[in-house]
Motif scaffolding. Sequence first.
Motif, PDB file in Angstrom:
ATOM      1  N   PRO A 258       0.815  -1.224   0.000  1.00  0.00           N
ATOM      2  CA  PRO A 258       0.000   0.000   0.000  1.00  0.00           C
ATOM      3  C   PRO A 258       0.851   1.278   0.000  1.00  0.00           C
ATOM      4  N   GLU A 259       1.993   1.253   0.706  1.00  0.00           N
ATOM      5  CA  GLU A 259       2.847   2.444   0.756  1.00  0.00           C
ATOM      6  C   GLU A 259       3.410   2.767  -0.633  1.00  0.00           C
TER       7      GLU A 259
ATOM      8  N   PHE B  70       2.037   1.938  -3.521  1.00  0.00           N
ATOM      9  CA  PHE B  70       0.939   2.430  -4.346  1.00  0.00           C
ATOM     10  C   PHE B  70       0.629   3.888  -4.020  1.00  0.00           C
ATOM     11  N   ASN B  71       0.545   4.221  -2.734  1.00  0.00           N
ATOM     12  CA  ASN B  71       0.213   5.595  -2.350  1.00  0.00           C
ATOM     13  C   ASN B  71       1.263   6.585  -2.829  1.00  0.00           C
TER      14      ASN B  71
ATOM     15  N   LYS C  90       0.542   7.005  -6.504  1.00  0.00           N
ATOM     16  CA  LYS C  90      -0.712   7.747  -6.655  1.00  0.00           C
ATOM     17  C   LYS C  90      -0.471   9.243  -6.422  1.00  0.00           C
TER      18      LYS C  90
ATOM     19  N   ASN D 137      -8.116   5.436  -7.162  1.00  0.00           N
ATOM     20  CA  ASN D 137      -8.789   4.847  -5.998  1.00  0.00           C
ATOM     21  C   ASN D 137      -9.350   3.465  -6.328  1.00  0.00           C
TER      22      ASN D 137
ATOM     23  N   GLY E 181      -6.501   1.127  -6.258  1.00  0.00           N
ATOM     24  CA  GLY E 181      -6.163   0.861  -4.855  1.00  0.00           C
ATOM     25  C   GLY E 181      -7.111  -0.142  -4.216  1.00  0.00           C
ATOM     26  N   LYS E 182      -8.404  -0.052  -4.543  1.00  0.00           N
ATOM     27  CA  LYS E 182      -9.394  -0.998  -4.005  1.00  0.00           C
ATOM     28  C   LYS E 182      -9.152  -2.402  -4.551  1.00  0.00           C
TER      29      LYS E 182
ATOM     30  N   GLN F 248      -6.291  -3.631  -5.536  1.00  0.00           N
ATOM     31  CA  GLN F 248      -5.099  -4.141  -4.850  1.00  0.00           C
ATOM     32  C   GLN F 248      -5.434  -4.609  -3.443  1.00  0.00           C
ATOM     33  N   LYS F 249      -6.254  -3.842  -2.737  1.00  0.00           N
ATOM     34  CA  LYS F 249      -6.624  -4.214  -1.364  1.00  0.00           C
ATOM     35  C   LYS F 249      -7.428  -5.513  -1.351  1.00  0.00           C
TER      36      LYS F 249
ATOM     37  N   ASN G 123      -4.995  -8.411  -2.042  1.00  0.00           N
ATOM     38  CA  ASN G 123      -4.159  -8.729  -0.871  1.00  0.00           C
ATOM     39  C   ASN G 123      -4.986  -9.311   0.274  1.00  0.00           C
TER      40      ASN G 123
END
Length: 195
Positions: free
Chosen positions: A81-82, A84-85, A88, A111, A114-115, A117-118, A121
């Motif tokens: 996530p880090e 990706f952020n 982004k 976004n 990101g969803k 990817q979440k 995972n």
Amino acid sequence: MGEVKSAFEKAMEKVRDVEDLTPEEKEKFREQEKIKAVLGELFRGELTRDGLWERLKATRPSLLKEAQMNIVDSLRLGSLPEEFNLRKDGILAIEVLKESPDAAKVEDLLNTIGKIQKQYNDGIEQAVRDLRTAIEENPQMRMSPVQTPDGRVVHASLTVEEAMQERLSEFLAQHEKQFERLFSQTVSKLKQEFK
């Protein structure tokens, strides 16, 4: 057999190629190299969104789009996530520098990525937990057929970790295939915004 070139030889070829360029092409080449260096700093976490914006604010629009495409090309389904952020933030910082930015649409697509990817995972984490519990509670799941040299099949007992690896690999391949398609489609939509 092909000729193997040293790094020095490759660098010298690149210099010769640059020497053959027009002054405008040389300037564009220098700007592209500058952007690559700046993006390298961003990817290593040495540059914030504001720092990226500051470093690229005088860059021509076509190169801003190219910089965004470079960042988008570095997006990966299973990234942290880090990471990706960071990417982004970089894409959005560049978007606001463009002559006609559409930060809301770009952010919405980011976004969505990101969803995805979440969910990807989270699905892996849930599968690992569920499989571990099932294997620990059911010793039969730790049995694996093994063929002996004389052709007989015997069942060998595996550790919980070995049994998990054996059973998890199939799930992961299927899971990744499902999410990779969705991820790729959304990344393609994002790339359309930069053309």
